[in-house]
Write a protein that holds these residues in place. Sequence first.
Motif, PDB file in Angstrom:
ATOM      1  N   TYR B  79      69.916  41.408  88.764  1.00  0.00           N
ATOM      2  CA  TYR B  79      69.498  41.697  87.383  1.00  0.00           C
ATOM      3  C   TYR B  79      68.648  40.551  86.814  1.00  0.00           C
ATOM      4  CZ  TYR B  79      72.625  45.723  87.266  1.00  0.00           C
ATOM      5  OH  TYR B  79      73.207  46.928  87.519  1.00  0.00           O
ATOM      6  N   VAL B 101      75.025  40.859  93.072  1.00  0.00           N
ATOM      7  CA  VAL B 101      75.023  41.711  91.883  1.00  0.00           C
ATOM      8  C   VAL B 101      76.205  41.335  90.999  1.00  0.00           C
ATOM      9  CG1 VAL B 101      75.294  44.067  91.023  1.00  0.00           C
ATOM     10  CG2 VAL B 101      73.862  43.635  93.028  1.00  0.00           C
ATOM     11  N   GLN B 103      77.036  42.457  87.442  1.00  0.00           N
ATOM     12  CA  GLN B 103      76.515  43.346  86.406  1.00  0.00           C
ATOM     13  C   GLN B 103      76.696  42.772  84.996  1.00  0.00           C
ATOM     14  OE1 GLN B 103      78.812  46.828  87.331  1.00  0.00           O
ATOM     15  NE2 GLN B 103      77.458  47.459  89.006  1.00  0.00           N
ATOM     16  N   PRO B 104      75.659  42.884  84.161  1.00  0.00           N
ATOM     17  CA  PRO B 104      75.794  42.458  82.759  1.00  0.00           C
ATOM     18  C   PRO B 104      76.722  43.412  81.987  1.00  0.00           C
ATOM     19  CG  PRO B 104      73.475  42.730  83.377  1.00  0.00           C
ATOM     20  CD  PRO B 104      74.296  43.341  84.466  1.00  0.00           C
ATOM     21  N   VAL B 107      76.008  47.161  81.404  1.00  0.00           N
ATOM     22  CA  VAL B 107      76.042  47.987  82.623  1.00  0.00           C
ATOM     23  C   VAL B 107      77.493  48.327  82.937  1.00  0.00           C
ATOM     24  CG1 VAL B 107      75.555  48.018  85.102  1.00  0.00           C
ATOM     25  CG2 VAL B 107      73.911  46.996  83.511  1.00  0.00           C
ATOM     26  N   ARG B 108      78.347  47.314  82.813  1.00  0.00           N
ATOM     27  CA  ARG B 108      79.770  47.554  83.066  1.00  0.00           C
ATOM     28  C   ARG B 108      80.350  48.535  82.058  1.00  0.00           C
ATOM     29  NH1 ARG B 108      82.216  42.822  82.010  1.00  0.00           N
ATOM     30  NH2 ARG B 108      80.414  41.469  81.802  1.00  0.00           N
ATOM     31  N   GLN B 110      78.844  50.899  80.868  1.00  0.00           N
ATOM     32  CA  GLN B 110      78.103  52.139  81.130  1.00  0.00           C
ATOM     33  C   GLN B 110      77.175  52.526  79.971  1.00  0.00           C
ATOM     34  OE1 GLN B 110      80.537  55.112  83.426  1.00  0.00           O
ATOM     35  NE2 GLN B 110      82.193  53.676  83.016  1.00  0.00           N
ATOM     36  N   ASP B 112      74.150  50.806  79.851  1.00  0.00           N
ATOM     37  CA  ASP B 112      72.863  50.639  80.519  1.00  0.00           C
ATOM     38  C   ASP B 112      73.004  51.118  81.955  1.00  0.00           C
ATOM     39  OD1 ASP B 112      70.679  49.609  78.997  1.00  0.00           O
ATOM     40  OD2 ASP B 112      71.788  47.729  78.749  1.00  0.00           O
ATOM     41  N   LYS B 113      71.873  51.548  82.532  1.00  0.00           N
ATOM     42  CA  LYS B 113      71.897  52.070  83.904  1.00  0.00           C
ATOM     43  C   LYS B 113      72.019  50.956  84.936  1.00  0.00           C
ATOM     44  CE  LYS B 113      68.878  55.986  83.158  1.00  0.00           C
ATOM     45  NZ  LYS B 113      67.444  56.186  83.226  1.00  0.00           N
ATOM     46  N   LEU B 114      72.517  51.303  86.119  1.00  0.00           N
ATOM     47  CA  LEU B 114      72.533  50.365  87.235  1.00  0.00           C
ATOM     48  C   LEU B 114      71.095  50.042  87.625  1.00  0.00           C
ATOM     49  CD1 LEU B 114      75.195  52.054  89.562  1.00  0.00           C
ATOM     50  CD2 LEU B 114      75.556  50.171  87.976  1.00  0.00           C
ATOM     51  N   LEU B 115      70.898  48.820  88.085  1.00  0.00           N
ATOM     52  CA  LEU B 115      69.552  48.423  88.511  1.00  0.00           C
ATOM     53  C   LEU B 115      69.450  48.534  90.024  1.00  0.00           C
ATOM     54  CD1 LEU B 115      66.782  47.040  87.753  1.00  0.00           C
ATOM     55  CD2 LEU B 115      67.912  44.893  88.334  1.00  0.00           C
ATOM     56  N   LYS B 116      68.535  49.358  90.490  1.00  0.00           N
ATOM     57  CA  LYS B 116      68.369  49.500  91.938  1.00  0.00           C
ATOM     58  C   LYS B 116      67.246  48.604  92.432  1.00  0.00           C
ATOM     59  CE  LYS B 116      70.421  53.971  92.204  1.00  0.00           C
ATOM     60  NZ  LYS B 116      70.000  55.298  91.775  1.00  0.00           N
TER      61      LYS B 116
END
Lengths: 628, 191
Positions: B79, B101, B103-104, B107-108, B110, B112-116
Amino acid sequence: MKDLSVVLSSDKINSEILMGNYVIVRAMLEAGVNVVTSYPGSPTPEIADAISLVKDKYDDFYFEFSVNEKVATEVAFGASVNGYLSCVFFKSVGLNVAADSFVQLSLLELIGGMVIILGDDPGANSSQNEQDNRHYARLSYMPIFEPSNPAELYPMFKEACRKSQEMKMPVIFRLSTHICHAKQRISFDKYTRILKDKVSKFRPENGPYIPITSSVFPMKRKALQKLSQFALYSENSRFNYVVDNNSEYGIITSGLTYLSVEDFLHNQKNKPDILKLGITYPLPEQMICKYLKKHKFIKILEELDDFHEQLIKTIAFNNKISTTILGKQEIEDRIGEYSPDKVESILLNTWPDLFNCSPKYSIEKIENPIPRPAQLCPGCGHRSAFYAIKQALQKDDISVADIGCHTLGFLPPYNLGQALLSMGHSNGTAAGLSIFNDKRKVVSFLGDSTFYHAGIPGIINAVYNNHKHTLIILENGTTAMTGHQEHPATGKNFNNDTQKIPLRNVLEGLGIKSIREIDTYAQSKLIQAVKDAMAEDNFSVVIAKHPCMLKFVRSVRRAKKALPKPVVITAKCNKKYKCISEFACPSYQIDENGQVWVQTDLCIGDGSCKQTCPSDAIESQKIGDNND
Amino acid sequence: MISPFNIYMIGVGGQGIGLLSETLLRAADYAGYEVIGVDTHGLAQRGGTVSSHLRLGKEAKSPLIKPGNADLVIALERYEAHRALIEYSKIGSILVYYDAVWQPLNVRLQKDKLLKEESLVRIAMLKKVSLKKVYVEDLSDSRMQNVAILSFLNRNQIIEKITQNDYLKAMYDILPEHIVEKNIKLFESTL
């Protein structure tokens, strides 16, 4: 590993890559500083780290973390009027705490000299505001030295000490975050430190030292005379100089902003002249007049407020100089750090025809990065506390934050701590919130180091004036936010073991009857204790304690002992997400199928999360090898 | 090489970015560069974004790099690589990232979307940034990711003039004795 204590204390010519906060300690040793005091606060605490490397090598060099900035200032003052060269350092807003004593200093003959090192924080990197402390200098008749980088800091600090000693007056040495932390190679001079004879030189006749009623006036007169003398000295100081580019445009600037200007001008064909001020108060009036007259257009580039702009425009007016002087042009010019990009946009905006514009950068609009706010660490006792307290509070209750790691409780999902002023404010503010308020309960938070720093008067006030809110002390046994300094309840000071002053004893000594003490990992007990305390019709205290787990983890690693293995999520998980959405330990992450997983880089295996899972799906593993 | 050469490092508080920035600073100094750098501290060290700026060359005055002006970005986490790629990478520059990874918050939660990884690749193409991923299975301590990155920089000679010996001298300067050996071993391995 390189031994920096040797580098800092060597009296031979040498050089090393160091951050500003370390360089200043070398300069202290060379200048003959004897007594240094502080209260920890970013961006300055590494000064104490550097002091800890060398303090035992000198018999005439003393340091303490005092209980707050005001006391630290007073200790340094006492040492100075006793004949010792002293320094006090703290963060920007620390000066507000110190102010009551600080503003008196210039009225008094500081026979040993005294330098006040301020770590200002333009950009509010780690503070509750970005106040411009130059205003304090004017308010209290004190000069300011202000370097741009560690290389300039080194000679300038020695000069600040010399002038303070010579004129027996307090001198401010103003740093900002990215000067404290900037690193570069510094060449150190050879020097001889003459051991200070330990003779008490305090004499009332050196003063007077009692400013009261009409005796204030001669003292103030003397302070103003010293300041005028200092302004004359500043006219010829090597720290105020002109970078001559033979232009009719001129910039006046100082500090880190000067470096941003240099960076910008590097690729410009038309380079304005620069007047670089290292002594930023009082201003060298003759030098400024000459500079103004020599230029058609002047831009004053200063971070934060229009401090120099007002002074320089006054100088221009008094001397009938008609040069166009531009300062702050919009509100945004007063906000944030004057980083290279900010200075570039201000200069392009000021003189658009003079400069070539660098190609504007536009891709940032395509996508926004996901913000990453600071978080409580994995295993942090405050997390268990907030998780529990949230369940004890009614929706409409009011919670008052204070300063420390626990301030982060304001973030989702806890949203606890809804107002914040300053260190130790919470009990005063909570008392005010409870007046004419029978319906909504009020709780205040306070950390243990802050309890001793400025928290106690608000507590005494609550007892004395019969306020009825609930104080929750989040006790983690250290000053965690600024790097785990000791405090009066830990049994250690900076130098020695010392008698503990347990905060429970202090509370009992104040006559507080309602005190509950619970380890925060016992979440259901804590919920009950907070509910019970809030139901009482008096001032009540809950001590919600758990040792700082970051400190604990570091000590385990240092001792090469084993940490518990990370927790695992078993098949019992049925995606209720309490671990994520209510407890919110950063170790818990989520995959694209909505399955929760444990980030093993983060989890310390403390297991404080297990009780939050309604499906009992979180399990500890047996203690494993620690490879650190 | 372009002078000044701007290296922007980014990670999450707790990943030990200080080790990376201090090693690079000293390695560059050993290689004969004039260096100035700064680490960001403060609140961010509690699990927030942390960054370090390092500028090589005598033309560099401020320790701070302008957004959009990094010749090399080094990210310790996916991220954060995304953030620095958008905010700091210069057009046509290099980005080396360790694919951890962490997660910020949003994101945790839910929100914001997961970053691929595809997102990184797409933006890197737009900015003509050469994207280089580093990842090592089963490191005993996540902070050794810094050394894995240093090893990658060395083997691929990402920064001109800095030799293996410069990196090693820098590591010996700053690593505490009890962890020197295993870190040097990782640095010298081919991964």
